[in-house]
Design an enzyme around this catalytic site. Structure first.
Site, PDB file in Angstrom:
ATOM      1  N   LYS A   1      15.696  21.334 -12.154  1.00 37.43           N
ATOM      2  CA  LYS A   1      14.907  20.119 -12.365  1.00 37.43           C
ATOM      3  C   LYS A   1      15.642  18.978 -13.056  1.00 37.43           C
ATOM      4  O   LYS A   1      16.493  19.187 -13.916  1.00 37.43           O
ATOM      5  CB  LYS A   1      13.667  20.463 -13.190  1.00 37.43           C
ATOM      6  CG  LYS A   1      12.623  21.205 -12.395  1.00 37.43           C
ATOM      7  CD  LYS A   1      11.982  20.318 -11.366  1.00 37.43           C
ATOM      8  CE  LYS A   1      10.546  20.050 -11.756  1.00 37.43           C
ATOM      9  NZ  LYS A   1       9.943  19.079 -10.865  1.00 37.43           N
TER      10      LYS A   1
ATOM     11  N   SER B   1      13.767  21.477 -16.952  1.00 37.05           N
ATOM     12  CA  SER B   1      12.543  22.251 -17.093  1.00 37.05           C
ATOM     13  C   SER B   1      12.872  23.540 -17.822  1.00 37.05           C
ATOM     14  O   SER B   1      13.983  24.062 -17.707  1.00 37.05           O
ATOM     15  CB  SER B   1      11.976  22.547 -15.701  1.00 37.05           C
ATOM     16  OG  SER B   1      11.254  23.763 -15.715  1.00 37.05           O
TER      17      SER B   1
ATOM     18  N   HIS C   1       0.834  -1.215   0.000  1.00 36.15           N
ATOM     19  CA  HIS C   1       0.000   0.000   0.000  1.00 36.15           C
ATOM     20  C   HIS C   1       0.866   1.262   0.000  1.00 36.15           C
ATOM     21  O   HIS C   1       0.441   2.302   0.501  1.00 36.15           O
ATOM     22  CB  HIS C   1      -0.941   0.039   1.212  1.00 36.15           C
ATOM     23  CG  HIS C   1      -1.660  -1.248   1.456  1.00 36.15           C
ATOM     24  ND1 HIS C   1      -2.871  -1.540   0.878  1.00 36.15           N
ATOM     25  CD2 HIS C   1      -1.313  -2.348   2.184  1.00 36.15           C
ATOM     26  CE1 HIS C   1      -3.258  -2.762   1.253  1.00 36.15           C
ATOM     27  NE2 HIS C   1      -2.322  -3.270   2.044  1.00 36.15           N
TER      28      HIS C   1
ATOM     29  N   GLU D   1       7.974   8.399 -17.287  1.00 34.66           N
ATOM     30  CA  GLU D   1       6.553   8.781 -17.372  1.00 34.66           C
ATOM     31  C   GLU D   1       5.940   8.348 -18.700  1.00 34.66           C
ATOM     32  O   GLU D   1       4.798   7.900 -18.759  1.00 34.66           O
ATOM     33  CB  GLU D   1       6.411  10.302 -17.197  1.00 34.66           C
ATOM     34  CG  GLU D   1       6.649  10.741 -15.757  1.00 34.66           C
ATOM     35  CD  GLU D   1       6.772  12.255 -15.622  1.00 34.66           C
ATOM     36  OE1 GLU D   1       6.308  12.785 -14.610  1.00 34.66           O
ATOM     37  OE2 GLU D   1       7.332  12.914 -16.519  1.00 34.66           O
TER      38      GLU D   1
END
Ligand code: ARG
Length: 480
Positions: A269, A263, A142, A276
């Protein structure tokens, strides 16, 4: 006129190479069976060689002008050598068996290529696992700290999933690599063709026998894209962990520079865009699977043009999946693991609670459920490491027993709370103990070698048969 509506240019370009193979094998067989003359076979094979030599140029310039790749090749051949000869190539076959054969050839190559990529990914996981047999990791359920394990145990879990993906791809290959050629439109043909011969020349393992089944079915596409979807799910779960683990909240992983992006506004970043997109593209592949199923569902036998619409989804799923496997391999191989952070987190949130409860059972003979209650009450009330005195306090409260009187010692409590001993105790088959992980590593390495050998054997078999086809073609290209 909306002629463009019925085209499927992208997948036809994909099938171009296969179409030429099918044409050559068919012509060789027609000549062998005396259905066309040796002179005509030679002229056709020479014409096909010219088309093959044009390669991309043919695909870009000629394909768009015709209904599909099969029509384009035949039409250009006839334009070049005349209908009297070129018009004999399509004797005893139909575009229905032709396209089904082409798709199987093209997807067979995709399956073998993908299986190779999957094996490279497995190898990368095994390598990183071998480097991290002693790297402590908090295991999660979980997404909450659960029990300590090792990074090797975790990476081996992913490797096992990809081993099953390999097995599924190989299994699908067995059903893909059967030859529909000779089924013609669906009712086969009255010409004395030799289906075994064309199947052999094209590197198929079998003839797809029933001629109506041969042209009607795309279940091999459903099966293949299902394999992609399953693999995509496994990839997306690994990708999701990379995304989480590379966040500041986890801090377990530093992304390899090649698989991180900056970024446009935030200079600091290092974003996990590759991972992704692996996560997202699993969704693209599921879409392909649903499209394929929906298109095939409830089609009356035999061929319907609907089946053409299946092919681009197969192609997209194949290319997307192969690219994602390669990306995940790059990430796995190049990511930097932050062992101290993993170790630090492995201690957080009482991950040794299960082992403490187990210790109460082993040392005092209380039932596991009672031990669970005692440790649960301790865990919700206490912060920090429970002492024997504390355990006694809670045990008296929960179970009316002082466990120190039943044999529990300070030493055993301390041992139960040690991360290393938690891991080392879990030495049953498949557990994270070093001995067991090393055994699994060894076994998985040899499984991988067996799998890769079996994959290469298939590749070699196809290659040899296609070389044999080329030799036959070359022999017959010489005008008698
Ligand atoms: N491009 C077509 C396909 O992919 C070829 C078959 C055409 N056959 C036909 N009967 N119209 O299915």
């Amino acid at each position: 006129m909306q002629k463009g509506y019925i085209l499927s240019l992208e997948s036809d370009a994909w099938l171009f190479h296969a179409d030429l193979l099918v044409d050559k094998a068919h012509v060789v067989m027609l000549e062998e069976r005396g259905i066309i003359s040796s002179e005509d076979a030679a002229a056709i094979l020479n014409g096909l060689a010219k088309i093959a030599a044009r390669g991309r140029d043919f695909v870009e310039r000629e394909l768009p002008a015709y209904e599909d790749v099969h029509t384009a090749v035949e039409s250009v051949l006839i334009r070049e050598i005349g209908e009297e000869v070129g018009g004999r190539m399509h004797t005893g076959r139909s575009r229905n068996d032709e396209v089904a054969t082409c798709i199987r050839i093209a997807v067979r190559d995709e399956l073998l290529g993908l299986a190779e990529e999957v094996n490279k990914l497995r190898r990368a996981l095994l390598k990183r696992a071998a480097e991290n047999v002693e790297t402590v990791l908090p295991g999660y359920t979980h997404l909450q700290h659960a029990q300590p394990t090792t990074l090797a145990h975790h990476l081996l879990a992913h490797a096992d999933a990809f081993a099953r993906d390999f097995a599924r791809l190989e299994d699908a290959y067995g059903r893909v690599n059967a030859c529909p050629l000779g089924a013609a439109a669906f009712a086969s043909t009255g010409f004395p063709i030799d289906r075994e011969r064309t199947a052999e020349l094209l590197g198929f393992d079998a003839v797809l026998e029933n001629s109506m089944d041969a042209v009607s079915t795309r279940d091999f596409v459903v099966e293949t894209v299902s394999c992609y979807a399953n693999l995509g799910t496994n990839l997306s779960r690994l990708a999701e962990e990379v995304i989480l683990w590379s966040s500041a909240e986890f801090g377990f992983v530093r992304l390899p520079a090649d698989y991180a992006t900056g970024s446009s506004i935030m200079p600091q970043k290092r974003n996990p865009d590759y991972a992704e997109l692996v996560r997202a593209r699993a969704g693209t592949v599921f879409g392909c699977l649903v499209a394929v199923l929906s298109i095939c569902k409830a089609l009356p036998y035999a061929y319907n043009r609907d089946l053409q619409e299946v092919t681009p989804h197969l192609l997209r799923a194949a290319k997307t999946t192969a690219a994602s496997v390669a990306v995940v391999r790059g990430v796995v191989a190049g990511q930097e693991f932050r062992e101290e952070e993993m170790r630090r987190q492995a201690e957080v949130d009482f991950t040794t609670a299960t082992e403490l409860a187990d210790t109460l059972v082993r040392e005092t003979g209380v039932p596991f459920r009672t031990a669970h209650k005692i440790v649960a009450s301790l865990a919700s009330a206490e912060r920090g490491r429970p002492s024997l005195r504390k355990i006694d306090e809670f045990a008296t409260c929960v179970a009316g027993k002082r466990l120190s009187e039943l044999g529990l010692t300070e030493e055993k409590v301390k041992e139960a709370l040690e991360i290393a001993s938690n891991i080392e105790k879990r030495e049953v088959k498949g557990g994270p103990a070093k001995k067991e992980v090393l055994r699994m590593l060894q076994a998985r390495r040899s499984d991988l070698e067996v799998d890769e050998r079996s994959r290469v054997a298939k590749e070699v078999k196809v290659k040899r048969r296609l070389e044999e086809l080329e030799r036959e073609v070359e022999k017959k290209r010489i005008m008698p």
